[in-house]
Design a protein around this motif. Structure first.
Motif, PDB file in Angstrom:
ATOM      1  N   GLU A 101      10.913   3.318  -6.742  1.00  0.00           N
ATOM      2  CA  GLU A 101      10.372   2.355  -7.703  1.00  0.00           C
ATOM      3  C   GLU A 101      11.232   1.093  -7.721  1.00  0.00           C
ATOM      4  O   GLU A 101      10.713  -0.029  -7.760  1.00  0.00           O
ATOM      5  N   ALA A 102      12.549   1.277  -7.697  1.00  0.00           N
ATOM      6  CA  ALA A 102      13.445   0.114  -7.651  1.00  0.00           C
ATOM      7  C   ALA A 102      13.263  -0.650  -6.351  1.00  0.00           C
ATOM      8  O   ALA A 102      13.234  -1.899  -6.342  1.00  0.00           O
ATOM      9  N   MET A 103      13.128   0.063  -5.245  1.00  0.00           N
ATOM     10  CA  MET A 103      12.892  -0.585  -3.956  1.00  0.00           C
ATOM     11  C   MET A 103      11.594  -1.389  -3.980  1.00  0.00           C
ATOM     12  O   MET A 103      11.532  -2.508  -3.460  1.00  0.00           O
ATOM     13  N   ALA A 104      10.557  -0.812  -4.587  1.00  0.00           N
ATOM     14  CA  ALA A 104       9.261  -1.489  -4.644  1.00  0.00           C
ATOM     15  C   ALA A 104       9.369  -2.801  -5.412  1.00  0.00           C
ATOM     16  O   ALA A 104       8.816  -3.829  -4.992  1.00  0.00           O
ATOM     17  N   GLN A 105      10.084  -2.780  -6.533  1.00  0.00           N
ATOM     18  CA  GLN A 105      10.235  -3.992  -7.335  1.00  0.00           C
ATOM     19  C   GLN A 105      11.033  -5.056  -6.585  1.00  0.00           C
ATOM     20  O   GLN A 105      10.652  -6.240  -6.569  1.00  0.00           O
ATOM     21  N   GLU A 106      12.112  -4.636  -5.959  1.00  0.00           N
ATOM     22  CA  GLU A 106      12.958  -5.594  -5.245  1.00  0.00           C
ATOM     23  C   GLU A 106      12.255  -6.141  -4.008  1.00  0.00           C
ATOM     24  O   GLU A 106      12.343  -7.341  -3.703  1.00  0.00           O
ATOM     25  N   LEU A 107      11.543  -5.259  -3.300  1.00  0.00           N
ATOM     26  CA  LEU A 107      10.850  -5.699  -2.089  1.00  0.00           C
ATOM     27  C   LEU A 107       9.693  -6.632  -2.434  1.00  0.00           C
ATOM     28  O   LEU A 107       9.464  -7.633  -1.736  1.00  0.00           O
ATOM     29  N   ASP A 108       8.983  -6.329  -3.511  1.00  0.00           N
ATOM     30  CA  ASP A 108       7.880  -7.202  -3.915  1.00  0.00           C
ATOM     31  C   ASP A 108       8.410  -8.580  -4.312  1.00  0.00           C
ATOM     32  O   ASP A 108       7.825  -9.610  -3.947  1.00  0.00           O
ATOM     33  N   SER A 109       9.519  -8.610  -5.049  1.00  0.00           N
ATOM     34  CA  SER A 109      10.130  -9.893  -5.419  1.00  0.00           C
ATOM     35  C   SER A 109      10.547 -10.669  -4.179  1.00  0.00           C
ATOM     36  O   SER A 109      10.315 -11.888  -4.078  1.00  0.00           O
ATOM     37  N   HIS A 110      11.130  -9.975  -3.221  1.00  0.00           N
ATOM     38  CA  HIS A 110      11.565 -10.599  -1.969  1.00  0.00           C
ATOM     39  C   HIS A 110      10.367 -11.187  -1.215  1.00  0.00           C
ATOM     40  O   HIS A 110      10.398 -12.338  -0.764  1.00  0.00           O
ATOM     41  N   GLU A 163       0.837  -1.206   0.000  1.00  0.00           N
ATOM     42  CA  GLU A 163       0.000   0.000   0.000  1.00  0.00           C
ATOM     43  C   GLU A 163       0.871   1.254   0.000  1.00  0.00           C
ATOM     44  O   GLU A 163       0.567   2.231  -0.670  1.00  0.00           O
ATOM     45  N   GLN A 164       1.948   1.219   0.775  1.00  0.00           N
ATOM     46  CA  GLN A 164       2.757   2.409   0.986  1.00  0.00           C
ATOM     47  C   GLN A 164       3.494   2.858  -0.271  1.00  0.00           C
ATOM     48  O   GLN A 164       3.471   4.047  -0.636  1.00  0.00           O
ATOM     49  N   LEU A 165       4.164   1.921  -0.929  1.00  0.00           N
ATOM     50  CA  LEU A 165       5.125   2.313  -1.954  1.00  0.00           C
ATOM     51  C   LEU A 165       4.512   2.968  -3.196  1.00  0.00           C
ATOM     52  O   LEU A 165       5.052   3.970  -3.678  1.00  0.00           O
TER      53      LEU A 165
END
Length: 225
Positions: free
Chosen positions: A123-132, A92-94
């Protein structure tokens, strides 16, 4: 002061997540941030009651709560807590933080203290965190809830390594925002962005702590250095 009598700007600055709620209802909290919630909803003919309820929920979630000791929770309870309190909340946050960051960079890009590159970094953090999180949700957490946590040392090691990467990304976030320090003359959107960033940072730190130091320690104790 009742929610209805507070300005959209006040609510956006004070309550993490309020900006996304206002944006969804086309309530201008930036250029018209001095309007009260009552005036804004009356102007658009919006029923304010669902908005007030949503604001209360957001504020309650953001409010400091007595910290629960999750050490005694069952594996399944702890996994469920992580999914609801952190995985769902980060998702929700990102997107809202990225939207706010792009708006700030677009409007204030000529300022030296503008957080240039913040939106791309988020945006990069969101992609990496979602993958994690998906790896945990699809592989590690099911192993744990099936009682196979003792065989999960390799996935846990991988997740710990990725947590280190998240820590590096948080340090970069701090560099881009002067440690999330809001300029004195920042607009409502900028202030709302940094309020949300502080909430996200604190949540991610607590998330990593709960996994590394409570859940993972049950199955693959980290070496003390």
């Amino acid at each position: 002061m009742p929610y209805m009598e507070q300005s959209l700007g006040q609510l956006a600055r004070r309550i993490p997540g309020a900006t996304g709620l206002f944006d969804a209802h086309q309530l201008d909290f930036c250029c018209a941030g001095n309007r009260s919630l009552r005036t804004a909803t009356e102007t658009l003919g919006i029923d304010p009651r669902p908005l007030v309820d949503a604001l209360k929920n957001l504020e309650q979630r953001a409010a400091a709560e007595p910290e629960q000791d999750w050490s005694d929770a069952s594996d399944t309870q702890l996994v469920e807590h992580l999914l609801v309190r952190y995985h769902a909340v980060h998702r929700e946050q990102l997107p809202e933080l990225i939207r706010l960051a792009r708006r700030v960079e677009h409007v204030h890009g000529d300022r030296q203290d503008c957080p240039h590159g913040l939106a791309d970094h988020l945006e990069a953090m969101a992609q990496e965190l979602d993958s994690h999180m998906r790896k945990e949700e699809m592989v590690l957490f099911p192993m744990i809830t099936r009682g196979q946590g003792g065989m999960a040392s390799m996935p846990i090691s991988a997740m710990r390594s990725e947590h280190d990467d998240h820590g590096t990304e948080l340090r970069r976030l701090a560099e881009l925002t002067d440690n999330i320090t809001t300029p004195r003359d920042a607009c409502t959107t900028w202030r709302a962005l940094y309020t949300g960033l502080r909430s996200f940072r604190d949540d991610l730190i607590a998330h990593i702590h709960t996994e590394n130091n409570i859940l993972f320690e049950r199955f693959a104790p980290a070496q003390v250095l």
